[in-house]
Design a protein around this motif. Structure first.
Motif, PDB file in Angstrom:
ATOM      1  N   GLY A   1      10.434  10.314   2.530  1.00 43.66           N
ATOM      2  CA  GLY A   1      10.617  10.652   1.725  1.00 43.66           C
ATOM      3  C   GLY A   1      11.441  10.635   0.201  1.00 43.66           C
ATOM      4  O   GLY A   1      12.062  11.409  -0.383  1.00 43.66           O
ATOM      5  N   THR A   2      11.078   9.363  -0.259  1.00 44.00           N
ATOM      6  CA  THR A   2      11.079   8.734  -1.131  1.00 44.00           C
ATOM      7  C   THR A   2       9.929   8.274  -2.320  1.00 44.00           C
ATOM      8  O   THR A   2       8.721   8.364  -1.941  1.00 44.00           O
ATOM      9  CB  THR A   2      11.969   7.612  -1.763  1.00 44.00           C
ATOM     10  N   LEU A   3      10.411   8.866  -4.358  1.00 43.58           N
ATOM     11  CA  LEU A   3       8.433   8.143  -4.459  1.00 43.58           C
ATOM     12  C   LEU A   3       9.126   6.292  -4.794  1.00 43.58           C
ATOM     13  O   LEU A   3      10.027   5.899  -4.886  1.00 43.58           O
ATOM     14  CB  LEU A   3       9.191   8.524  -5.623  1.00 43.58           C
ATOM     15  N   LEU A   4       8.199   6.049  -3.986  1.00 48.10           N
ATOM     16  CA  LEU A   4       7.082   4.294  -4.130  1.00 48.10           C
ATOM     17  C   LEU A   4       7.263   3.630  -4.598  1.00 48.10           C
ATOM     18  O   LEU A   4       7.404   3.070  -5.514  1.00 48.10           O
ATOM     19  CB  LEU A   4       7.012   3.772  -2.468  1.00 48.10           C
ATOM     20  N   ALA A   5       5.872   4.373  -5.694  1.00 48.12           N
ATOM     21  CA  ALA A   5       5.443   4.144  -6.746  1.00 48.12           C
ATOM     22  C   ALA A   5       4.244   5.464  -7.373  1.00 48.12           C
ATOM     23  O   ALA A   5       4.399   6.323  -6.720  1.00 48.12           O
ATOM     24  CB  ALA A   5       4.320   2.893  -6.581  1.00 48.12           C
ATOM     25  N   GLN A   6       4.130   4.880  -8.946  1.00 50.31           N
ATOM     26  CA  GLN A   6       3.210   6.327  -9.683  1.00 50.31           C
ATOM     27  C   GLN A   6       2.263   5.627 -10.491  1.00 50.31           C
ATOM     28  O   GLN A   6       3.198   4.313 -10.817  1.00 50.31           O
ATOM     29  CB  GLN A   6       4.571   7.795  -9.995  1.00 50.31           C
ATOM     30  N   GLY A   7       0.662   5.594 -10.863  1.00 52.59           N
ATOM     31  CA  GLY A   7       0.250   4.983 -11.672  1.00 52.59           C
ATOM     32  C   GLY A   7      -1.050   5.341 -11.332  1.00 52.59           C
ATOM     33  O   GLY A   7      -1.647   6.273 -10.809  1.00 52.59           O
TER      34      GLY A   7
ATOM     35  N   GLU B   1      -2.994   0.744 -10.688  1.00 54.88           N
ATOM     36  CA  GLU B   1      -1.774  -0.022 -11.053  1.00 54.88           C
ATOM     37  C   GLU B   1      -1.516  -0.204  -9.170  1.00 54.88           C
ATOM     38  O   GLU B   1      -0.639  -0.956  -9.037  1.00 54.88           O
ATOM     39  CB  GLU B   1      -0.945   0.682 -11.607  1.00 54.88           C
ATOM     40  N   ILE B   2      -1.376   1.171  -8.343  1.00 49.72           N
ATOM     41  CA  ILE B   2      -1.153   1.358  -6.756  1.00 49.72           C
ATOM     42  C   ILE B   2      -1.632   0.511  -6.156  1.00 49.72           C
ATOM     43  O   ILE B   2      -0.742  -0.429  -5.416  1.00 49.72           O
ATOM     44  CB  ILE B   2      -0.934   2.613  -6.458  1.00 49.72           C
ATOM     45  N   GLU B   3      -3.480   0.178  -6.233  1.00 52.13           N
ATOM     46  CA  GLU B   3      -3.867  -0.946  -5.474  1.00 52.13           C
ATOM     47  C   GLU B   3      -3.229  -2.826  -5.693  1.00 52.13           C
ATOM     48  O   GLU B   3      -3.368  -3.749  -4.778  1.00 52.13           O
ATOM     49  CB  GLU B   3      -4.949  -1.053  -5.598  1.00 52.13           C
ATOM     50  N   ALA B   4      -2.690  -2.686  -6.618  1.00 48.16           N
ATOM     51  CA  ALA B   4      -2.257  -3.962  -6.994  1.00 48.16           C
ATOM     52  C   ALA B   4       0.013  -4.117  -6.876  1.00 48.16           C
ATOM     53  O   ALA B   4      -0.185  -4.966  -6.556  1.00 48.16           O
ATOM     54  CB  ALA B   4      -2.379  -4.310  -8.210  1.00 48.16           C
ATOM     55  N   ASP B   5       0.217  -3.422  -6.614  1.00 52.34           N
ATOM     56  CA  ASP B   5       1.610  -3.020  -6.146  1.00 52.34           C
ATOM     57  C   ASP B   5       1.684  -3.922  -4.393  1.00 52.34           C
ATOM     58  O   ASP B   5       1.732  -2.628  -3.547  1.00 52.34           O
ATOM     59  CB  ASP B   5       1.913  -1.403  -6.370  1.00 52.34           C
TER      60      ASP B   5
ATOM     61  N   ARG C   1       4.408  -3.764  -3.031  1.00 46.12           N
ATOM     62  CA  ARG C   1       5.707  -3.029  -2.213  1.00 46.12           C
ATOM     63  C   ARG C   1       4.722  -2.016  -1.509  1.00 46.12           C
ATOM     64  O   ARG C   1       4.786  -1.321  -0.125  1.00 46.12           O
ATOM     65  CB  ARG C   1       6.507  -2.297  -3.010  1.00 46.12           C
ATOM     66  N   VAL C   2       3.441  -0.813  -2.202  1.00 44.07           N
ATOM     67  CA  VAL C   2       2.757  -0.170  -1.594  1.00 44.07           C
ATOM     68  C   VAL C   2       1.910  -0.987  -0.427  1.00 44.07           C
ATOM     69  O   VAL C   2       1.733   0.105   0.718  1.00 44.07           O
ATOM     70  CB  VAL C   2       1.638   0.396  -2.715  1.00 44.07           C
ATOM     71  N   ARG C   3       1.574  -1.662  -0.978  1.00 40.40           N
ATOM     72  CA  ARG C   3       0.822  -2.599  -0.582  1.00 40.40           C
ATOM     73  C   ARG C   3       1.288  -3.162   1.562  1.00 40.40           C
ATOM     74  O   ARG C   3       1.077  -3.116   2.384  1.00 40.40           O
ATOM     75  CB  ARG C   3      -0.066  -3.843  -0.074  1.00 40.40           C
ATOM     76  N   ASP C   4       2.870  -3.164   1.337  1.00 39.44           N
ATOM     77  CA  ASP C   4       3.945  -4.053   2.277  1.00 39.44           C
ATOM     78  C   ASP C   4       3.243  -2.405   3.455  1.00 39.44           C
ATOM     79  O   ASP C   4       4.081  -2.808   4.412  1.00 39.44           O
ATOM     80  CB  ASP C   4       4.912  -4.553   1.829  1.00 39.44           C
ATOM     81  N   VAL C   5       4.137  -1.176   2.574  1.00 37.88           N
ATOM     82  CA  VAL C   5       4.166   0.341   3.393  1.00 37.88           C
ATOM     83  C   VAL C   5       2.973   0.430   3.864  1.00 37.88           C
ATOM     84  O   VAL C   5       2.743   0.708   5.628  1.00 37.88           O
ATOM     85  CB  VAL C   5       4.657   0.915   2.480  1.00 37.88           C
ATOM     86  N   TYR C   6       2.017   0.185   3.594  1.00 32.19           N
ATOM     87  CA  TYR C   6       0.628   0.639   4.875  1.00 32.19           C
ATOM     88  C   TYR C   6       0.232  -0.421   5.046  1.00 32.19           C
ATOM     89  O   TYR C   6      -0.358   0.128   6.522  1.00 32.19           O
ATOM     90  CB  TYR C   6      -0.645   0.729   2.902  1.00 32.19           C
ATOM     91  N   LEU C   7       0.722  -1.916   5.303  1.00 31.18           N
ATOM     92  CA  LEU C   7       0.275  -2.536   6.316  1.00 31.18           C
ATOM     93  C   LEU C   7       1.479  -2.585   7.303  1.00 31.18           C
ATOM     94  O   LEU C   7       1.181  -4.085   8.311  1.00 31.18           O
ATOM     95  CB  LEU C   7       0.348  -3.942   5.484  1.00 31.18           C
ATOM     96  N   GLY C   8       2.432  -1.778   7.239  1.00 33.10           N
ATOM     97  CA  GLY C   8       3.580  -1.764   7.713  1.00 33.10           C
ATOM     98  C   GLY C   8       4.595  -3.065   8.172  1.00 33.10           C
ATOM     99  O   GLY C   8       5.363  -3.278   8.869  1.00 33.10           O
ATOM    100  N   THR C   9       5.009  -4.311   6.766  1.00 30.56           N
ATOM    101  CA  THR C   9       5.374  -5.083   7.074  1.00 30.56           C
ATOM    102  C   THR C   9       6.975  -4.632   6.238  1.00 30.56           C
ATOM    103  O   THR C   9       7.932  -5.874   6.616  1.00 30.56           O
ATOM    104  CB  THR C   9       4.855  -6.152   5.956  1.00 30.56           C
ATOM    105  N   GLU C  10       6.968  -3.768   6.258  1.00 28.53           N
ATOM    106  CA  GLU C  10       8.526  -3.577   5.944  1.00 28.53           C
ATOM    107  C   GLU C  10       9.174  -1.920   6.539  1.00 28.53           C
ATOM    108  O   GLU C  10       8.312  -1.010   6.641  1.00 28.53           O
ATOM    109  CB  GLU C  10       8.478  -2.861   4.064  1.00 28.53           C
ATOM    110  N   GLU C  11       9.805  -2.485   7.102  1.00 35.64           N
ATOM    111  CA  GLU C  11      10.243  -0.854   8.132  1.00 35.64           C
ATOM    112  C   GLU C  11      10.723   0.774   7.376  1.00 35.64           C
ATOM    113  O   GLU C  11      11.306   1.232   7.833  1.00 35.64           O
ATOM    114  CB  GLU C  11      11.546  -1.528   8.560  1.00 35.64           C
TER     115      GLU C  11
END
Length: 249
Positions: free
Chosen positions: A220-226, A230-234, A236-246
């Motif tokens: 429900g929040t804005l994690l990243a924009q670009g 830029e998004i693929e190099a972020d 935090r974005v990779r961590d969320v899609y890989l499930g390493t951040e709860e």
């Protein structure tokens, strides 16, 4: 580029379930933005809030400077925000032409619609839209006989008949063949020349092909924009899609 959509501190709660949490976003004119994120990130709820299908618990949605949050779904559509859902909503027993004609009229009265069909402006718009979505040779075909891709293009055409300034699309290529996906990419890029688009999409290959801007939602929040690179190099974005951040604070 001028701002089309300004979302500020948007919240949506369903009883104790807080789905959209202080979401803020600016969308520039004549850009094609892709909205991505894990399942349950709030993407469809956000689209519902922009289009008036849902009312926010708090916050503001402004369209070309005008506040939208107090308006009905129909009023928002008349202001120039068009919406296409994932599952096409066409009149299957009507021809392609009839579907587009019905979509052109903003009236619900069938007698008014009969006069609208004779409107020369409607015929000009129908010709433009048919050429745009590639259905000019299918006008006399019943919508129920169209292929899946053609049905998706017909519904996009139905939205375009009302000349929206902002077009919201929810997973427009779901179930399409590779050839249909390529045609849809060209179609959306063409629409971008005269309107602004926000596309919810899971297929990252398609996102890479079409997106000017990628917006990533998480819980429900804005994690990243670009840009897509830029998004693929972020991380935090990779961590969320890989499930390493709860959870993202």
């Amino acid at each position: 580029m001028a701002g089309v959509l300004e979302i500020r501190d948007l919240h949506k709660r369903f009883d104790t379930h807080h789905v959209i949490k202080g979401f803020t976003l600016d969308v520039a004119e004549q850009t094609l933005s892709c909205l991505v994120g894990p399942n349950g990130a709030g993407k469809t709820t956000l689209m519902d809030l922009i289009s008036g299908r849902l009312k926010p618990s708090e916050g503001s949605v402004r369209f070309y400077g005008d506040e939208m949050t107090g308006l009905s779904e129909n009023e928002i559509a008349r202001r120039g925000i068009g919406r296409k859902f994932q599952v096409p909503a066409v009149f299957r027993n009507l021809t392609v032409r009839d579907n587009l004609q019905v979509a052109y009229s903003r009236q619900v009265n069938p007698f008014i619609n009969m006069f609208t069909f004779a409107d020369p402006g409607m015929q000009r718009r129908l010709d433009e839209v048919c050429n745009q979505v590639g259905l000019q040779d299918r006008l006399q075909i019943e919508a129920g006989l169209l292929s899946h891709g053609e049905t998706q293009w017909l519904e996009i055409g139905m939205v375009l008949m009302q000349e929206p300034r902002l077009l919201l699309l929810d997973e427009p290529i779901a179930g399409m063949t590779e050839v249909e996906i390529e045609k849809t990419a060209r179609l959306l890029k063409g629409i971008r020349r005269s309107a602004t688009l926000i596309v919810v999409e899971h297929d990252m290959g398609f996102v890479r092909e079409i997106a000017d801007v990628v917006t990533v939602m998480h819980m429900g929040t804005l994690l990243a924009q670009g840009r897509i690179d830029e998004i693929e190099a972020d991380k935090r974005v990779r961590d969320v899609y890989l499930g390493t951040e709860e959870e993202i604070v």
